[in-house]
Design a protein around this motif. Structure first.
Motif, mmCIF file in Angstrom:
data_model
loop_
_atom_site.group_PDB
_atom_site.id
_atom_site.type_symbol
_atom_site.label_atom_id
_atom_site.label_comp_id
_atom_site.label_asym_id
_atom_site.label_seq_id
_atom_site.Cartn_x
_atom_site.Cartn_y
_atom_site.Cartn_z
ATOM 1 N N TYR A 1 0.833 -1.206 0.000
ATOM 2 C CA TYR A 1 0.000 0.000 0.000
ATOM 3 C C TYR A 1 0.866 1.255 0.000
ATOM 4 C CZ TYR A 1 -2.535 3.829 2.174
ATOM 5 O OH TYR A 1 -3.024 5.069 2.468
ATOM 6 N N ASP A 2 1.889 1.254 0.804
ATOM 7 C CA ASP A 2 2.798 2.401 0.880
ATOM 8 C C ASP A 2 3.508 2.615 -0.461
ATOM 9 O OD1 ASP A 2 3.967 4.511 2.363
ATOM 10 O OD2 ASP A 2 5.776 3.304 2.664
ATOM 11 N N LEU A 3 3.926 1.526 -1.083
ATOM 12 C CA LEU A 3 4.575 1.618 -2.386
ATOM 13 C C LEU A 3 3.609 2.156 -3.441
ATOM 14 C CD1 LEU A 3 7.011 1.080 -4.204
ATOM 15 C CD2 LEU A 3 6.147 -1.248 -4.504
ATOM 16 N N SER B 1 -0.704 7.612 7.568
ATOM 17 C CA SER B 1 -1.350 6.296 7.567
ATOM 18 C C SER B 1 -0.333 5.169 7.735
ATOM 19 C CB SER B 1 -2.158 6.099 6.287
ATOM 20 O OG SER B 1 -1.314 6.073 5.165
ATOM 21 N N THR B 2 0.858 5.341 7.209
ATOM 22 C CA THR B 2 1.897 4.321 7.396
ATOM 23 C C THR B 2 2.296 4.225 8.865
ATOM 24 O OG1 THR B 2 2.719 4.698 5.165
ATOM 25 C CG2 THR B 2 4.195 3.594 6.692
ATOM 26 N N ILE B 3 2.400 5.356 9.527
ATOM 27 C CA ILE B 3 2.705 5.339 10.962
ATOM 28 C C ILE B 3 1.573 4.662 11.732
ATOM 29 C CG2 ILE B 3 2.979 6.804 12.996
ATOM 30 C CD1 ILE B 3 4.517 8.746 11.232
ATOM 31 N N ALA B 4 0.339 4.951 11.375
ATOM 32 C CA ALA B 4 -0.798 4.326 12.048
ATOM 33 C C ALA B 4 -0.800 2.815 11.845
ATOM 34 C CB ALA B 4 -2.101 4.932 11.541
ATOM 35 N N PHE B 5 -0.525 2.366 10.617
ATOM 36 C CA PHE B 5 -0.454 0.922 10.360
ATOM 37 C C PHE B 5 0.680 0.284 11.153
ATOM 38 C CE2 PHE B 5 -2.696 1.332 6.092
ATOM 39 C CZ PHE B 5 -3.819 0.663 6.525
ATOM 40 N N ALA B 6 1.821 0.950 11.222
ATOM 41 C CA ALA B 6 2.959 0.385 11.964
ATOM 42 C C ALA B 6 2.630 0.257 13.454
ATOM 43 C CB ALA B 6 4.182 1.275 11.763
ATOM 44 N N LEU C 1 -1.175 14.084 -0.652
ATOM 45 C CA LEU C 1 -1.211 12.620 -0.650
ATOM 46 C C LEU C 1 0.001 12.045 0.064
ATOM 47 C CD1 LEU C 1 -2.516 9.971 -1.548
ATOM 48 C CD2 LEU C 1 -1.248 10.178 -3.681
ATOM 49 N N ALA C 2 1.167 12.630 -0.138
ATOM 50 C CA ALA C 2 2.378 12.149 0.541
ATOM 51 C C ALA C 2 2.264 12.313 2.055
ATOM 52 C CB ALA C 2 3.598 12.893 0.009
ATOM 53 N N LEU C 3 1.690 13.430 2.501
ATOM 54 C CA LEU C 3 1.518 13.630 3.946
ATOM 55 C C LEU C 3 0.516 12.639 4.534
ATOM 56 C CD1 LEU C 3 1.489 17.517 4.165
ATOM 57 C CD2 LEU C 3 3.239 15.964 5.019
ATOM 58 N N VAL C 4 -0.601 12.433 3.846
ATOM 59 C CA VAL C 4 -1.594 11.467 4.319
ATOM 60 C C VAL C 4 -1.010 10.062 4.322
ATOM 61 C CG1 VAL C 4 -3.816 10.414 3.751
ATOM 62 C CG2 VAL C 4 -3.558 12.888 3.658
ATOM 63 N N MET C 5 -0.228 9.740 3.309
ATOM 64 C CA MET C 5 0.413 8.435 3.226
ATOM 65 C C MET C 5 1.366 8.235 4.412
ATOM 66 S SD MET C 5 3.001 7.140 0.266
ATOM 67 C CE MET C 5 4.140 8.460 0.625
#
Length: 91
Positions: free
Chosen positions: A42-44, A79-84, A72-76
């Motif tokens: 998803y991150d990729l 969200s990556t931090i939240a998933f981690a 989009l980069a900021l939201v990404m």
């Protein structure tokens, strides 16, 4: 005889390469055996999308798409931090 490439030709090749990378990462997102694999895919995909937006912005001289890519980069990133954190608490 030398082959002369224009900037439009180069953009078409770059967009095609980005689209292929997006499809490959979509396969990883669907087939990923673990949640971590899916999160990385998803991150990729989001990173590739930011790159595509930048390329389309250059092709059509639409500066507003660069703003969209930045948001989009900021939201990404968030969200990556939240998933981690979710994966860390789950383990």
């Amino acid at each position: 005889m030398m082959l002369a490439l224009t900037s439009q030709d180069i953009l078409v090749v770059l967009v095609g390469t980005q689209a292929l990378a997006l499809v490959i990462s979509m396969v990883r997102l669907v087939r990923g055996p673990t949640l971590a694999d899916r999160v990385v895919a998803y991150d990729l995909m989001a990173t590739i999308t930011v790159g595509l937006l930048a390329l389309v912005s250059m092709a059509f001289d639409a500066r507003v798409l660069l703003d969209v890519a930045g948001v989009l980069a900021l939201v990404m990133f968030i969200s990556t931090i939240a998933f981690a954190r979710y994966i860390e608490k789950r383990s």
